[in-house]
Design a protein around this motif. Structure first.
Motif, PDB file in Angstrom:
ATOM      1  N   ALA A  76     -12.776 -23.505 -12.989  1.00 13.30           N
ATOM      2  CA  ALA A  76     -13.696 -22.471 -13.463  1.00 13.30           C
ATOM      3  C   ALA A  76     -15.146 -22.763 -13.116  1.00 13.30           C
ATOM      4  O   ALA A  76     -15.907 -21.855 -12.757  1.00 13.30           O
ATOM      5  N   ALA A 187      -6.676 -22.311 -19.273  1.00 11.54           N
ATOM      6  CA  ALA A 187      -7.386 -21.413 -18.367  1.00 11.54           C
ATOM      7  C   ALA A 187      -8.263 -20.434 -19.136  1.00 11.54           C
ATOM      8  O   ALA A 187      -9.383 -20.114 -18.708  1.00 11.54           O
ATOM      9  N   VAL A 219      -9.498 -18.429 -12.798  1.00  9.50           N
ATOM     10  CA  VAL A 219      -9.276 -19.854 -13.064  1.00  9.50           C
ATOM     11  C   VAL A 219      -7.888 -20.268 -12.586  1.00  9.50           C
ATOM     12  O   VAL A 219      -7.718 -21.305 -11.930  1.00  9.50           O
TER      13      VAL A 219
END
Length: 726
Positions: A76, A187, A219
């Motif tokens: 991310a 995530a 992500v």
């Protein structure tokens, strides 16, 4: 010239870079980054009790952060994290260009730079701070491992829902620890790093939710690209549902009282001082058992507070309770008030409530332990006979002291045994027995059992010590009675069983048992207290427990407090009720506040005790007391040899269904004289006026106690439990 100019600029730039690198030092962590919650757990070390501290953060090492979360954060926020040198030149150039062209201050920071900003610097956005961030990140990357940086970053990042750090976030969104996060959950938490509030699917707008899902997909795709996630597995994943947003676990309800008790234990025993505790970062596992705690709070509510009339006076009624394992001294449950968020003062710890006739157990223990004799030289045993005349002058006191306490409703008896006098809580008998045992020995017995030496109003120079003018708290009284239950072995109640700070476990003191009384003395007291929980005893309501039990009622002058303290072989519990003026915090009549003539220890306190103990002991074996008593101390079952009483000889029946007012034993008020002398006296009017007694259960001795008659129809005392008769 052009070449020379370029070289000069290059040298100046290099020199400036080197100078800045040398001048900028890595500072100490900022206070906001290191601030943590103290997290408290119930005895199972899993169920969270509550948290304290301004910042909801619990820092955890990298070993307690799932690898899924680490990979998701990299995907991310910084996909070159494991290969870069702590900074991203392209990101810095891009951020600088946006700033110069007026497009605003932008990010472009690596995970290392974000960690530096969170941990060492501030969140302000300016070029000076960005320059410091750059150079500190270079140094940090050289001196700290990638794992250390990753843990620092995830522990200092904000995830929304007042959750600072990955552990608090995992709890807030999924109710699990950071080590348990799976790929979809990790995530989503990584997606929150970009916009914690906007991407919270529990509160976001439709657009915000859509953007959160898009970021989540980004992500996951990154994790596939970086080789951490199989494409087929990624394709099968669905967006993970989160918990409903809620306020951070705090100290409301019963939690605040239990946390307060645990903090007092740590501070009072010099384990962790209040200042160090306030700094945060502690993980504290208490001894409190959640089902027991819930049962105790429920018993107070259903057996008392829910029954009170809806008046302002009724709101002044308070309760205190403590429940102790006699074998270990563990405090399993306590009641300090209805809700810590509303009433912060912890009634379980207060030491200004007289315990009344529950103190008589120490009178008896003192006489037995010291092999004392009566004024006539007869050894003190449960069978020893005493004059039960109400208002009888106590003999054998030091010169200048006079004490003549009345019995409840000024009722008189003939010669009765100490065992019967405990069963019926006869004041005149135990005032004399305490004098015979020696008032200093009575005080010593109470201290040996576990009451602190500095307990207020527990003076050996005052004869009223015998009838409970002392004011220990509910937990201390439960612990003292546990000494009798534990066959004379004393263990001070304790409430913290595990303590750690930032992963380091701190040693806690042991809790060895100390011999307070001989087994014969302790077991004899238990045997006598068993007589209180009989159809003829003041604590007969506790027969509803349906198990062997011992205990004592207590009610004080002007009905300022009422107690029941009782135990089985496995558990000891004290329950005290009182009422106070909310403005002055002075005591007021408990019965008046509750809307009845009088609240005695054998009514509501005993009913609360019975309700709680029934729940707490559910599933445990029905054990008898293992008593080892010498033949001379075998307790008799003795009725008065003769009696004259001002109360009616035969109690009248009542349609109200109220039981007799069991356990009411007014004590003489304490009057301190001048010049070091104490001359207690019975103030006029301290004995409550007689009321018409209700019918006692089968087996009660007629006329021993008066019934609590409601003032109007607002409330009635607890009904006699089914099956109370033997």
């Amino acid at each position: 010239m052009v070449l020379g100019g370029v070289l000069a600029l290059l040298l100046i730039g290099i020199g400036a870079f080197v100078a800045m690198y040398m001048l900028v030092t890595v500072p100490d962590p900022n206070a906001a980054a290191t601030a943590q919650s103290n997290v408290y757990y119930y005895a199972d070390n899993t169920t969270e009790l509550g948290r304290t501290g301004a910042v909801n953060r619990v820092s955890v090492p990298i070993s307690q952060i799932s690898i899924n979360m680490q990979h998701a954060a990299v995907s991310a926020e910084d996909r070159t994290f494991y290969t870069n040198r702590g900074v991203s030149i392209t990101g810095i150039v891009r951020a600088g260009w946006y700033t110069v062209t007026g497009k605003g201050l932008q990010g472009g920071s690596t995970i290392t730079q974000q960690y530096v900003k969170n941990y060492y610097l501030t969140q302000e956005q300016n070029l000076v701070r960005k320059a410091k961030e750059f150079f500190i990140a270079l140094k940090v990357d050289q001196t700290e491992s990638k794992d250390t940086i990753m843990a620092g970053y995830l522990n200092t990042s904000y995830f929304g829902r007042n959750a600072y750090g990955i552990q608090a976030a995992a709890q807030a969104y999924y109710g699990i620890n950071a080590a348990q996060l799976n790929v979809p959950q990790a995530a989503y938490l990584a997606a929150l790093l970009q916009a914690p509030s906007a991407y919270d699917v529990g509160t976001a707008t439709a657009q915000g939710k859509a953007e959160a899902v898009a970021r989540w997909n980004y992500v996951l795709d990154g994790m596939v690209k970086l080789g951490w996630l199989d494409q087929d597995e990624r394709n099968s994943m669905t967006f993970p549902a989160t918990r409903a947003p809620s306020t951070t676990i705090g100290v409301g309800g019963q939690a605040g009282y239990l946390i307060d008790i645990a903090n007092h234990y740590l501070n009072d025993n010099n384990i962790v001082d209040s200042g160090t505790l306030a700094a945060g970062g502690w993980r504290i596992t208490t001894t409190f058992v959640k089902p027991d705690q819930d049962a105790l709070a429920s018993a107070v509510r259903t057996e008392f507070t829910d029954l009170l009339p809806n008046t302002q006076k009724a709101k002044d009624v308070r309760a205190a309770a403590g429940s102790v394992d006699p074998a270990t001294g563990k405090l399993l449950a306590a009641y300090g008030g209805p809700d810590y968020a509303v009433q912060e003062y912890n009634d379980a710890l207060r030491t200004d409530i007289q315990v009344g006739s529950t103190f008589k157990a120490f009178d008896l223990a003192a006489g037995l332990q010291n092999q004392a004799t009566t004024q006539d030289g007869v050894p003190i045993t449960p069978s020893t006979l005493y004059d039960g005349t109400s208002g009888r002058e106590v003999q054998g006191l030091p010169a200048g002291l006079h004490y003549a306490p009345p019995n409840e409703d000024d009722k008189s008896y003939g010669e009765i045994s100490l065992s019967f006098a405990m069963q019926d809580s006869v004041n005149s008998v135990y005032a004399q027995e305490a004098a015979d045992a020696g008032l200093n020995n009575v005080r010593t017995a109470a201290i040996s059992a576990g009451l602190p030496p500095n307990t207020p109003s527990m003076s050996a120079s005052d004869p009223s010590i015998a009838l409970g003018v002392a004011t220990p708290n509910a937990i201390q009284m439960a612990g003292a009675y546990a000494t009798f239950d534990n066959h004379g072995r004393q263990i001070t109640p304790w409430s913290v069983q595990q303590l750690s700070h930032d992963g380091t476990v701190k040693a806690l003191p042991a809790h060895p048992a100390a011999t307070a009384f001989s087994r014969d003395t302790a077991d004899t007291v238990t045997s006598v207290l068993q007589g209180v929980i009989t159809p003829a005893g003041t604590g007969y309501v506790a027969l509803g427990l349906g198990r062997p039990a011992a205990g004592k009622t207590g009610t004080t002058d002007s009905n300022l407090s009422a107690w029941f303290i009782g135990y089985t072989p496995q558990l000891v519990t004290s329950v005290g009720l009182f009422a106070e003026d909310p403005t002055t915090h002075g005591r007021v009549s408990l019965g008046d506040a509750a809307g009845v003539t009088r609240v005695n220890g054998g009514t509501f306190p005993a009913q609360i005790w019975t309700d709680y103990m029934t729940a707490a002991l559910d599933g445990q074996p029905d054990e008898p007391f293992d008593l080892q008593i010498s033949s001379s101390n075998a307790a008799p079952t003795a009725a008065p040899s003769s009696a004259s009483t001002s109360a009616p000889a035969t109690p009248s029946s009542s349609a109200s269904g109220n039981p007799p007012a069991t356990g009411s034993e007014p004590v003489a008020s304490q009057t301190a004289g001048q010049g070091g002398s104490t001359t207690p006296s019975v103030p006029a009017g301290t004995t409550p006026p007689p009321t018409t007694p209700s019918s006692p259960p089968a087996g009660n001795v007629p006329g021993q106690d008066n019934g609590v008659q409601p003032s109007g129809a607002a409330i009635s005392a607890p009904a006699v439990p089914l099956g109370a008769a033997p």
